[in-house]
Design a protein around this motif. Structure first.
Motif, PDB file in Angstrom:
ATOM      1  N   CYS A   1       8.106  25.892  20.457  1.00 39.70           N
ATOM      2  CA  CYS A   1       7.309  24.880  19.930  1.00 39.70           C
ATOM      3  C   CYS A   1       6.798  23.824  20.405  1.00 39.70           C
ATOM      4  O   CYS A   1       5.837  22.975  19.667  1.00 39.70           O
TER       5      CYS A   1
ATOM      6  N   HIS B   1       8.536  20.835  18.590  1.00 45.55           N
ATOM      7  CA  HIS B   1       8.903  20.084  18.161  1.00 45.55           C
ATOM      8  C   HIS B   1       9.724  18.822  18.499  1.00 45.55           C
ATOM      9  O   HIS B   1      11.081  19.270  18.479  1.00 45.55           O
TER      10      HIS B   1
ATOM     11  N   CYS C   1       8.704  25.590  13.281  1.00 44.04           N
ATOM     12  CA  CYS C   1       8.687  26.858  14.060  1.00 44.04           C
ATOM     13  C   CYS C   1       9.853  28.313  13.248  1.00 44.04           C
ATOM     14  O   CYS C   1       9.635  29.253  13.372  1.00 44.04           O
TER      15      CYS C   1
HETATM   16 ZN   LIG Z   1       9.937  24.901  16.575  1.00 43.33          ZN
END
Ligand SMILES: [Zn+2]
Length: 310
Positions: A51, A53, A32
């Motif tokens: 996000c 991740h 992101c």
């Molecule tokens: Zn992220």
């Protein structure tokens, strides 16, 4: 091989190549693009707080994350020939190896340790992607065999956490021979009636997917992990078709039955402990009782009934 090339040269190289800027305190999320302060990232187990991740983590961190109280005993991997083909591309393979060893402070791309998870004896082999892309050469194959034999010896469960680009091309066919070897290694664990669980992390590709990584009794995966044999671009060029979105990602594999669960990193340890408990703790045996007489079609058959909880 002597102490100058093994010890002095990497040290000098580390001094020369040291960056002037202190280690970056801010990390950019590759998914992101948000900036994350390093402490926040560490406390969040290297999962992006914006996000979700899942970033790659070193093998040592992985072991600390999984074992009870982060306490484990690493084992010394067997000695193996380090550069059997005297391979050289732009650089000598021996030199690449030394650089990776200096960078990661590990001898090889896999780390094997034993300890306890939820109080149960467990052996974990964790891959380090930062060591030559977690590639599997003779030493890694040997490490997996050692991990499997240790699990059998200790009557422990074996958990493997791959993070690898596949076979190590600098070892040519010798690295391909590690595919059947690692398969036989996990087979030994299965034959001993012990659980073998894989935790597929980003990325699990190539020869690793073609061998032990897809053979777990239970296959877990981290969210968003790339898992596949050949890369997406190669497949697209071969079949001349555009692949669906999310292809080769953990969630896609879950939908298509290749993975049993996609688990967030913060829940990974608890999930593994629950799985090991289900697989290892003997449940009370089922009691066989005859069906009541006079029930026409099912007469004579027996049914299993769970005994009352005690
Ligand atoms: Zn992220």
């Amino acid at each position: 091989m002597n102490w100058i090339s093994n010890f002095v040269r990497p040290k000098i190289r580390a001094l020369v190549t040291k960056t002037e800027v202190p280690e970056n305190l801010w990390h950019k999320c590759p998914s992101c693009a948000q900036m994350i302060f390093h402490r926040e990232l560490e406390s969040n187990l290297r999962v992006c707080p914006h996000c979700g991740h899942h970033m790659r983590i070193p093998a040592r961190e992985r072991l600390t994350l999984l074992f009870d109280d982060g306490d484990y005993n690493p084992i010394e991997l067997p000695e193996t020939p380090s550069d059997p083909l005297r391979f050289r591309d732009r650089k000598r393979y021996a030199e690449r190896l030394r650089e990776a060893q200096t960078k990661t402070e590990s001898k090889e791309a896999v780390l094997v340790a034993h300890g306890r998870m939820g109080g149960r004896p467990t052996v974990i082999a964790a891959f380090d992607f930062s060591f030559m892309g977690g590639s599997m050469g003779i030493a890694v194959g040997e490490g997996l065999v050692a991990a499997a034999r240790l699990a059998v010896l200790q009557e422990a469960a074996l958990i493997v956490v791959p993070s690898s680009g596949g076979a190590r091309m600098q070892e040519g066919i010798l690295s391909l021979m590690q595919l059947p070897r690692s398969v036989i290694a996990v087979e030994e664990v299965k034959e001993a009636g012990l659980p073998y669980v894989v935790v597929l992390t980003d990325p699990t590709t190539g020869g690793v997917t073609a061998s032990f990584a897809m053979l777990g009794d239970i296959a877990l995966a981290e969210p968003g992990a790339v898992i596949g044999f050949a890369g997406q671009r190669v497949i697209e060029e071969t079949i001349r078709e555009t692949l669906p979105e999310g292809f080769q990602r953990a969630e896609y594999l879950l939908e298509h039955g290749m993975v049993d669960m996609v688990v967030h990193r913060r829940d990974l340890r608890d999930t593994l402990i629950r799985i090991l408990k289900l697989l290892r703790d003997k449940m009370p045996p089922a009691e066989v009782v005859p069906l009541p007489q006079g029930d026409g079609k099912d007469a004579g058959k027996a049914t299993a009934r769970k005994p009352e909880a005690t």
